[in-house]
Design an enzyme around this catalytic site. Sequence first.
Site: not given
Lengths: 167, 569
Positions: B50, B112-113, B162, B474
């Site tokens: 993502e 969940f999630q 959802k 760097m």
Amino acid sequence: MKHTLSVLVEDRPGVLARVASLLARRGFNIHSLAVGPTAEPGMSRMTIVVDAPELEQVKKQLHKLVNVVRITELDPATALEREIMLVRVAAPAGKRGEVLEIASIFKATAVDVGPSSMCFQISGTPAKINDFLDLVRPYGIVDLVKSGRIAMAREQKTKPGRLRAVN
Amino acid sequence: MSTITGAQALITALEHEGVDVVFGVPGGAILPAYDPLHDSPIRHILARHEQGAGHMAEGYAWATGRVGVAMATSGPGATNLVTPLADALMDSVPIVAITGQVPTSAVGNDAFQEAYTTGITMPATKHNYFVTDVDEIPQVVREAFHIASTGRPGPVLIDLPKNVLTATTTWREPGEISLAGYKPTVDGHPRRVKEAVDLIAEAQRPVLYVGGGIIKANASAELRRFAELVNVPVTTTLMGRGAFPDDHRLSLGMPGMHGTYTAITALQKADLLIAIGVRFDDRVTGKVDTFAPHAKVIHVDVDPAEIGKVRTADVPIVGDARRILTQLIEAWAGRETPDRHPWLDTIAAWKRDYPLRYDQQPDGPIKPQFVIEELYRLTDGDATLVAGVGQHQMWASQFWRFSDPRRWINSGGLGTMGFAIPAAIGAKVGRPDDLVYAIDGDGSFQMTLQELITAASEGIPVKVAVFNNRSYGMVTQWQKLFYGGKLSASVLGDDVDYVKIAEGLGCAGLRAETPDEVAPTLEKSLAIDDRPVVVELVVDPDEMVFPMVPAGASNDEVILGPDDLGALP
């Protein structure tokens, strides 16, 4: 230094969290905060007292929040500022008269009496409430709760300091 | 009126906003949205992480000026978007992120999630929405695109449970946008504009200090007209590279920590800064107390909170950069263009005496700056450059000669390593006919290299140059300069075969190990157009980025090169 901000916000879930989170990000401690509906439907007013050296940048950052409509910084010297307090003072039978006498000077109302204590309701300026507290403290304060400060500008002869943008 | 689901309303609303591509990764809570998306003309590009989807949306927005869209599921999908959201907020990139959420009945129950997405992203977005009423979806999408793309652009997130996506509604055409607390100022105050013009006319040593705000406002043409009209030299910040052509006689190059001596010093000696779309970032100002000490400041920005944040402005002007430049041009009317001779001559002398430099030996290791110059030569500069974060980013910004806006894409504010590959993919999707070349370091590359799979499988032929110095360059540079050379945790020391990686992920892989291999290898990369190309360039691990103003030091203390380190504190 304490500053009082009167913040008009849209009445949406999460607005309080956005405002509080922004102040926290700058490391400012919120001294008191009161939120309630306004005369305008869909709008709420937050009165926020913060401890900060200067607020210019924070006011601008608060303005960036989409749900914040207007911010006014109130001058404590001229604004109307009020708090309400409930305080339970230790007052066995023999002391009730003395305590009630102090309360009546401050127009504090006894709202509950028990065998060992009395509970008063008092509203007014933060200074008045603190003075009352100082006088009843020697009797013993059992419990205390204060509302956040609410404030409103007086009707002004000059234009109030509305902060929309830099120019 | 026919009944549709919230998910269908969402996709229809995106179509109405003109969205042609969504970058995303599906998952449980967002699944209902992926069903109508499959039947929509909107192209979906399946990122492999993502974070990649978010940077792709950013790259698309950078390259096109349109809003980029990223989609992810709840929980880890949403938390993986946090970095690109924070990146987009820092760099004012207009993106809209759409995340699935667990059903409202489960919200707050550690389902969940589940993650508190709107809470987590509150300080990483310009605004966000948690939608609980299916009927609101079209209006929320309209508002989100409006907020993302107007005023100071930025990321907006829409979190959709959802059950809201599966609930039914009828399509409601979104109404007028009326946001009581969001009304960006566009026009500059005429009195301020007049004051600005007077200051510019009086100034002896003025500098235009311009940045990403010019690019966001599509104000490059107006900037050029104005700079020529008032005959004022221009320095373009890292975010504003390409806002003004580098080959223009008035160009000073980049200011700041790794800017040109000329740009840094011109700011220090200036008596007037005309700052447009810049935020006086610490990487530009160095020690603020000593930055441009003799200069009055005209500060133009669409975000009032930027004005006076770091440096007090003598003339603050809030508004859109393009609009205000037009106002400034109009307000100048009737005045002659000043010749500014002593000042421009001084600047020309600095340019001559203190150019950017490096030393490429024919039989020595490849110098990274040489690669940038060779790529510029071979492409005639006709490419979009996308950088990761680190030394390679600075070299690309220094040695490429930018001539157009939106053809330099990088992570300036947040400094997100791993930005280059996904952002290049997004840019290429937005402008498929442009040559998109990512300039990456090996450290940056290793953070998001899986997105090469996205590029290969979706047929997005980006090119990625990996400057391999086997270290976080760097970091090693700072350790060598400021930590006594102790290279703690900064040497990657691995023997990664980048050619094999490229081939294994469906890309072409090339490698150059000596200076004489650079041009032919780059040429080969330019000839391949049927798949992504990775070019490993084995570069000198000891090369450092110069000029350099050490962090927190005054801009009067520019270290010009490795032979100038005596100036170090």
